[in-house]
Design an enzyme around this catalytic site. Structure first.
Site, mmCIF file in Angstrom:
data_model
loop_
_atom_site.group_PDB
_atom_site.id
_atom_site.type_symbol
_atom_site.label_atom_id
_atom_site.label_comp_id
_atom_site.label_asym_id
_atom_site.label_seq_id
_atom_site.Cartn_x
_atom_site.Cartn_y
_atom_site.Cartn_z
ATOM 1 N N SER A 17 51.410 36.088 36.739
ATOM 2 C CA SER A 17 50.134 36.080 36.166
ATOM 3 C C SER A 17 50.357 36.119 34.727
ATOM 4 C CB SER A 17 49.296 37.334 36.442
ATOM 5 O OG SER A 17 48.459 37.724 35.567
ATOM 6 N N HIS A 42 49.506 32.125 38.391
ATOM 7 C CA HIS A 42 48.315 32.923 38.605
ATOM 8 C C HIS A 42 47.492 32.867 37.543
ATOM 9 C CE1 HIS A 42 46.026 35.672 41.030
ATOM 10 N NE2 HIS A 42 45.834 36.500 40.128
ATOM 11 N N ASP A 44 44.193 34.599 35.695
ATOM 12 C CA ASP A 44 43.057 35.762 35.923
ATOM 13 C C ASP A 44 41.851 35.198 34.736
ATOM 14 O OD1 ASP A 44 44.223 37.480 37.683
ATOM 15 O OD2 ASP A 44 45.736 37.863 36.092
ATOM 16 N N MET A 46 38.314 36.146 33.593
ATOM 17 C CA MET A 46 37.351 37.429 33.768
ATOM 18 C C MET A 46 36.213 37.149 32.557
ATOM 19 S SD MET A 46 40.168 40.588 33.419
ATOM 20 C CE MET A 46 41.521 40.660 34.265
ATOM 21 N N HIS A 75 42.038 32.984 39.967
ATOM 22 C CA HIS A 75 41.601 34.377 40.489
ATOM 23 C C HIS A 75 40.378 34.332 39.463
ATOM 24 C CE1 HIS A 75 42.072 38.784 40.999
ATOM 25 N NE2 HIS A 75 41.048 38.217 41.625
ATOM 26 N N MET A 77 37.432 36.665 38.457
ATOM 27 C CA MET A 77 36.781 37.790 38.418
ATOM 28 C C MET A 77 35.521 37.671 37.560
ATOM 29 S SD MET A 77 40.371 40.082 38.113
ATOM 30 C CE MET A 77 41.144 38.559 37.506
ATOM 31 N N MET A 146 43.461 43.304 46.285
ATOM 32 C CA MET A 146 43.647 43.979 44.911
ATOM 33 C C MET A 146 44.296 45.482 45.145
ATOM 34 S SD MET A 146 42.772 41.870 42.538
ATOM 35 C CE MET A 146 43.144 43.022 41.382
ATOM 36 N N ASP A 184 47.802 41.729 44.632
ATOM 37 C CA ASP A 184 47.790 41.709 43.175
ATOM 38 C C ASP A 184 47.293 42.996 42.529
ATOM 39 O OD1 ASP A 184 47.063 40.739 40.821
ATOM 40 O OD2 ASP A 184 45.305 39.412 41.365
HETATM 41 C C1 DX5 Z 1 44.083 42.327 37.455
HETATM 42 C C2 DX5 Z 1 44.736 40.952 37.744
HETATM 43 C C3 DX5 Z 1 46.159 40.781 37.735
HETATM 44 C C4 DX5 Z 1 47.041 41.320 36.849
HETATM 45 C C5 DX5 Z 1 48.174 41.684 37.315
HETATM 46 O O1 DX5 Z 1 42.798 42.285 37.433
HETATM 47 O O2 DX5 Z 1 44.001 40.493 38.610
HETATM 48 O O3 DX5 Z 1 46.584 39.753 38.536
HETATM 49 O O4 DX5 Z 1 47.337 40.421 35.813
HETATM 50 O O5 DX5 Z 1 48.966 42.375 36.413
HETATM 51 P P1 DX5 Z 1 50.191 43.397 36.842
HETATM 52 O O6 DX5 Z 1 51.312 42.529 37.870
HETATM 53 O O7 DX5 Z 1 50.776 43.638 35.480
HETATM 54 O O8 DX5 Z 1 49.655 44.526 37.542
HETATM 55 ZN ZN ZN Z 2 44.748 38.354 39.557
#
Ligand code: DX5
Ligand code: ZN
Length: 230
Positions: A17, A42, A44, A46, A75, A77, A146, A184
């Site tokens: 990620s 990956h 993320d 948001m 992903h 969010m 998650m 994740d």
């Molecule tokens: C959290 C994200 C994850 C995050 C994981 O909301 O969806 O993908 O980046 O990070 P680590 O592996 O550090 O927990």
């Molecule tokens: Zn993620």
């Protein structure tokens, strides 16, 4: 062709990620995890509304797309995946995972993702029953479980989510489907064995790869090594 359908089910695939990367040198950071053996990347996304944090948008995706051939595992969010999925696909996303808890109708979002040529995944937050994804399993390529509350990297792994993975893997087997289970949040050498034993075959790794004390290569290798527990 970059397609999550082509990824193996009988080994652990690793999706670093970039949330844990140095954003000031993003292309170099992506090259670092690509050379380390990442199977996909990956991203993320948001929106400061679905989760209390903001990260990146379509222009950033478009820029890094020029420099990488990895599958972009995106992903979302965000509250409105119906509106934004096509925009991220046009920017270069190969796969879109969105949340059952978002405001859009999942069936409609899956349809729009497919019609734009990407694969689809559905995710559940820790407080959401995994059964919420069952009605959509025939139409998606991935379920993302998650193991932290979405919003931030670097949180601790919630081991009590493993029962969701076990139940989901059983349901997928029973229905004879080919659906990846991605896990994740807090996945590292110390937590990967339980993920694999439960039936999670794809893992997101932010901290444990980008910030591995030895090297990203070592981080990816430690996760790949858990394939034997699948
Ligand atoms: C959290 C994200 C994850 C995050 C994981 O909301 O969806 O993908 O980046 O990070 P680590 O592996 O550090 O927990
Ligand atoms: Zn993620």
């Amino acid at each position: 062709m970059r397609n999550v359908r082509d990824l193996a089910f009988d080994k652990i695939t690793v999706a670093p990620s970039i949330l844990a990367a140095d954003f000031g040198s993003l292309n170099a950071e992506i090259k670092r995890v690509t050379d380390a053996g990442a199977d996909l990347l990956h991203l993320d996304i948001m929106d400061g509304h679905f989760v209390p944090n903001l990260t990146m948008g379509p222009p950033l995706l478009k820029s890094i797309r020029q420099a990488s051939d990895l599958i972009f595992d995106t992903h979302l969010m965000i509250s409105d995946p119906l509106k934004f999925s096509p925009i991220f696909i046009e920017a270069g996303a190969d796969h879109i995972t969105f949340h059952t808890e978002a405001e859009s109708d999942p069936a409609e979002v899956i349809k729009v993702i497919k019609s734009h040529g990407a694969t689809a995944g559905l995710s559940v937050k820790p407080g959401t029953p995994v059964e919420d994804v069952y009605p959509y399993l025939d139409d998606i390529e991935m379920v993302l479980i998650m193991t932290v509350e979405p919003g931030f990297g670097g949180q601790s792994f919630m081991a009590d989510m493993m029962s969701k993975i076990t139940a989901l893997r059983e349901e997928i087997r029973r229905r004879k489907l080919q659906v990846h289970i991605e896990v994740d949040g807090g996945v590292a050498a110390s937590t990967i064995e339980s993920v694999a034993r439960a039936g999670g075959n794809m893992v997101v790794a932010g901290t444990s790869v980008f910030r591995h004390p030895q090297s990203a290569k070592q981080g990816v290798a430690e996760l790949h090594a858990a394939s034997k527990y699948l």
